[in-house]
Design a protein around this motif. Structure first.
Motif, PDB file in Angstrom:
ATOM      1  N   ASN A 154       0.834  -1.185   0.089  1.00  0.00           N
ATOM      2  CA  ASN A 154       0.127  -0.069  -0.096  1.00  0.00           C
ATOM      3  C   ASN A 154       0.756   1.200  -0.007  1.00  0.00           C
ATOM      4  N   VAL A 155       0.900   2.169  -1.087  1.00  0.00           N
ATOM      5  CA  VAL A 155       1.908   3.232  -1.476  1.00  0.00           C
ATOM      6  C   VAL A 155       1.461   4.416  -1.380  1.00  0.00           C
ATOM      7  N   THR A 156       2.098   5.414  -0.941  1.00  0.00           N
ATOM      8  CA  THR A 156       1.708   6.494  -0.672  1.00  0.00           C
ATOM      9  C   THR A 156       2.686   7.637  -1.255  1.00  0.00           C
ATOM     10  N   GLU A 157       2.139   8.740  -1.412  1.00  0.00           N
ATOM     11  CA  GLU A 157       3.178   9.958  -2.038  1.00  0.00           C
ATOM     12  C   GLU A 157       4.504   9.955  -1.543  1.00  0.00           C
ATOM     13  N   ALA A 158       4.619   9.654  -0.184  1.00  0.00           N
ATOM     14  CA  ALA A 158       5.815   9.703   0.372  1.00  0.00           C
ATOM     15  C   ALA A 158       6.758   8.697  -0.109  1.00  0.00           C
ATOM     16  N   ASN A 159       6.374   7.331  -0.032  1.00  0.00           N
ATOM     17  CA  ASN A 159       7.278   6.316  -0.439  1.00  0.00           C
ATOM     18  C   ASN A 159       7.004   5.531  -1.738  1.00  0.00           C
ATOM     19  N   PHE A 160       6.525   6.562  -2.664  1.00  0.00           N
ATOM     20  CA  PHE A 160       6.346   5.919  -4.195  1.00  0.00           C
ATOM     21  C   PHE A 160       7.566   5.585  -4.749  1.00  0.00           C
ATOM     22  N   GLN A 161       8.770   6.633  -4.544  1.00  0.00           N
ATOM     23  CA  GLN A 161      10.101   6.539  -5.141  1.00  0.00           C
ATOM     24  C   GLN A 161      10.784   5.119  -4.652  1.00  0.00           C
ATOM     25  N   PRO A 162      10.950   4.608  -3.448  1.00  0.00           N
ATOM     26  CA  PRO A 162      11.628   3.375  -2.884  1.00  0.00           C
ATOM     27  C   PRO A 162      10.699   2.328  -3.469  1.00  0.00           C
ATOM     28  N   ASP A 163       9.394   2.485  -3.083  1.00  0.00           N
ATOM     29  CA  ASP A 163       8.328   1.365  -3.216  1.00  0.00           C
ATOM     30  C   ASP A 163       7.902   0.984  -4.652  1.00  0.00           C
ATOM     31  N   VAL A 164       8.054   1.681  -5.472  1.00  0.00           N
ATOM     32  CA  VAL A 164       7.552   1.709  -6.785  1.00  0.00           C
ATOM     33  C   VAL A 164       8.940   1.944  -7.672  1.00  0.00           C
ATOM     34  N   ILE A 165       9.331   3.040  -8.063  1.00  0.00           N
ATOM     35  CA  ILE A 165      10.247   3.431  -9.142  1.00  0.00           C
ATOM     36  C   ILE A 165      11.515   2.467  -8.873  1.00  0.00           C
ATOM     37  N   ASN A 221      -3.890  10.249  -1.757  1.00  0.00           N
ATOM     38  CA  ASN A 221      -2.754  10.683  -2.500  1.00  0.00           C
ATOM     39  C   ASN A 221      -3.051  11.399  -3.811  1.00  0.00           C
ATOM     40  N   PRO A 222      -3.574  12.391  -3.689  1.00  0.00           N
ATOM     41  CA  PRO A 222      -3.874  13.160  -5.130  1.00  0.00           C
ATOM     42  C   PRO A 222      -2.678  13.659  -5.761  1.00  0.00           C
ATOM     43  N   GLN A 223      -1.744  13.712  -5.313  1.00  0.00           N
ATOM     44  CA  GLN A 223      -0.566  14.119  -6.337  1.00  0.00           C
ATOM     45  C   GLN A 223      -0.166  12.863  -7.189  1.00  0.00           C
ATOM     46  N   VAL A 224      -0.419  11.796  -6.771  1.00  0.00           N
ATOM     47  CA  VAL A 224       0.031  10.567  -7.638  1.00  0.00           C
ATOM     48  C   VAL A 224      -1.156  10.368  -8.724  1.00  0.00           C
ATOM     49  N   ALA A 225      -2.476  10.702  -8.395  1.00  0.00           N
ATOM     50  CA  ALA A 225      -3.372  10.738  -9.298  1.00  0.00           C
ATOM     51  C   ALA A 225      -3.267  11.866 -10.410  1.00  0.00           C
ATOM     52  N   GLN A 226      -2.789  12.818  -9.921  1.00  0.00           N
ATOM     53  CA  GLN A 226      -2.211  14.035 -10.779  1.00  0.00           C
ATOM     54  C   GLN A 226      -1.242  13.764 -11.811  1.00  0.00           C
ATOM     55  N   ALA A 227      -0.247  13.011 -11.242  1.00  0.00           N
ATOM     56  CA  ALA A 227       1.047  12.720 -12.136  1.00  0.00           C
ATOM     57  C   ALA A 227       0.552  11.601 -13.165  1.00  0.00           C
ATOM     58  N   PHE A 228      -0.422  10.743 -13.000  1.00  0.00           N
ATOM     59  CA  PHE A 228      -0.943   9.679 -13.906  1.00  0.00           C
ATOM     60  C   PHE A 228      -2.113  10.417 -14.697  1.00  0.00           C
ATOM     61  N   GLY A 229      -2.413  11.406 -14.661  1.00  0.00           N
ATOM     62  CA  GLY A 229      -3.734  11.860 -15.347  1.00  0.00           C
ATOM     63  C   GLY A 229      -5.173  11.062 -15.111  1.00  0.00           C
ATOM     64  N   VAL A 230      -5.138  10.518 -13.765  1.00  0.00           N
ATOM     65  CA  VAL A 230      -6.372   9.756 -13.550  1.00  0.00           C
ATOM     66  C   VAL A 230      -7.539  10.663 -13.316  1.00  0.00           C
ATOM     67  N   GLN A 231      -8.575  10.124 -14.182  1.00  0.00           N
ATOM     68  CA  GLN A 231      -9.969  10.893 -14.065  1.00  0.00           C
ATOM     69  C   GLN A 231     -10.941   9.825 -13.456  1.00  0.00           C
ATOM     70  N   SER A 232     -10.859   8.651 -13.586  1.00  0.00           N
ATOM     71  CA  SER A 232     -11.684   7.934 -12.853  1.00  0.00           C
ATOM     72  C   SER A 232     -10.910   6.532 -12.393  1.00  0.00           C
ATOM     73  N   VAL A 233     -11.499   5.833 -11.348  1.00  0.00           N
ATOM     74  CA  VAL A 233     -10.794   4.703 -11.008  1.00  0.00           C
ATOM     75  C   VAL A 233     -11.872   3.354 -11.019  1.00  0.00           C
ATOM     76  N   PRO A 234     -11.281   2.169 -10.973  1.00  0.00           N
ATOM     77  CA  PRO A 234     -10.013   1.774 -10.684  1.00  0.00           C
ATOM     78  C   PRO A 234      -9.126   2.013 -12.202  1.00  0.00           C
ATOM     79  N   VAL A 235      -7.800   2.276 -12.105  1.00  0.00           N
ATOM     80  CA  VAL A 235      -6.881   2.597 -13.339  1.00  0.00           C
ATOM     81  C   VAL A 235      -5.576   1.489 -12.877  1.00  0.00           C
ATOM     82  N   VAL A 236      -5.081   0.796 -13.902  1.00  0.00           N
ATOM     83  CA  VAL A 236      -4.124  -0.168 -13.392  1.00  0.00           C
ATOM     84  C   VAL A 236      -2.979   0.192 -14.650  1.00  0.00           C
TER      85      VAL A 236
END
Length: 313
Positions: A45-56, A104-119
């Motif tokens: 379960n990822v947040t804006e704070a740990n997106f870099q180490p846990d995802v990237i 985590n709206p910043q993540v949603a904004q970075a990916f251009g998410v308009q509706s969920v779920p998105v994979v």
């Protein structure tokens, strides 16, 4: 974003999702995990704070499948359960990262998410769109299998380490161990030894010509090998000469690797219609091989088979 196939990594700016100093990782079920979130050994379960180490950073080793979801969406919960189940079954071939877009709206904004779920998948730090909306387990499995083929083609052959506790039903739903029959071929694929994998699958098919899993595995590895060094002008050649079967087949391979399954099938069916004799048969056999890659039960394969029959007769 509509339900889509693979494309080349998009130009999505993820630079704002760096880990602040002192930020903690968000293992599944750990502190700050959303209530009712899907869990499993390969679920974060990822947040804006740990997106870099846990995802990237993890995407350098193995594919990371990012599910952007919301607790307000009933479909999100259903899809999350399917993805978590498959992450356990695939046993580290990919890591599932779930991100609550409300928190985590910043993540949603970075990916251009308009509706969920998105994979979305992340390969070597780059996003690759997968699909939007709630899909059933068979359809999700098809997208994951395509993703893993793309990952191998890009040299990503590692496995993710377990990051969380197994889900509550993990013991009762435990998958049987991998079939040792395919171990030699699978180990060769994991090591990036495509020639070794091809030889291993061909050896299996000599013993058991009707082995569907070996046929599919061989077709996948051959596809990856054919698309490793694609001439820059192949699309131009194919566009200028519809009967250049080598160019048409290679472009179809590239399209399939990019997830453009319908485009690949349509191109080869058109080539079948434009050719005759041995050339037509060569294209037909190539198309049948691509059917093996996608899977006989896939709706797109079934439709293409019907179109192929109409083109031949």
């Amino acid at each position: 974003m509509s339900q889509s196939n693979f494309s080349r990594p998009g130009a999505i700016d993820l630079s704002g999702l760096r880990k602040p100093a002192g930020a903690a990782s968000g293992a599944a079920g750990g502190p700050g995990a959303p209530a009712g979130a899907a869990s499993g050994a390969y679920v974060l379960n990822v947040t804006e704070a740990n997106f870099q180490p846990d995802v990237i950073e993890r995407s350098l080793q193995a594919p990371v499948v990012v599910e952007l979801w919301s607790p307000r969406s009933q479909g999100s919960n259903a899809l999350g359960a399917v993805l978590a189940q498959l992450s356990t079954e695939y046993a580290g071939k990919f890591l599932l990262a779930r991100i609550d877009v409300d928190a985590n709206p910043q993540v949603a904004q970075a990916f251009g998410v308009q509706s969920v779920p998105v994979v979305i998948a992340i390969l070597r730090g780059q996003p690759v769109p997968l699909f939007q909306g709630v899909l059933g387990e068979p359809e999700v499995r098809q997208y994951l299998d395509q993703l893993l083929t793309v990952a191998v083609a890009n040299g990503i052959t590692g496995r993710a380490e377990p990051v969380g506790p197994a889900g509550p039903d993990a013991d009762s739903a435990e998958e049987p161990p991998p079939n040792p029959r395919y171990e030699k071929a699978e180990n060769a694929v994991a090591a990036g030894d495509l020639d070794g994998a091809i030889a291993a699958y061909e050896e299996l098919l000599k013993e058991t010509p009707a082995d569907a899993e070996a046929k599919s595995g061989l077709a996948r590895v051959q596809l990856v090998k054919r698309t490793q060094d694609v001439p820059a002008d192949v699309r131009t050649r194919a566009a200028e000469n519809p009967t250049d079967i080598e160019a048409q087949m290679l472009v179809a391979d590239v399209d399939l690797m990019g997830g453009h399954v319908d485009d690949a099938f349509a191109r080869l069916i058109s080539t079948v219609q434009a050719t005759s004799g041995d050339e037509r048969n060569t294209v037909r056999l190539h198309l049948l091989e691509l059917f093996e890659v996608v899977g006989a039960d896939d709706d797109r394969v079934m439709k293409a088979r019907r179109r192929l029959m109409s083109a031949l007769f």
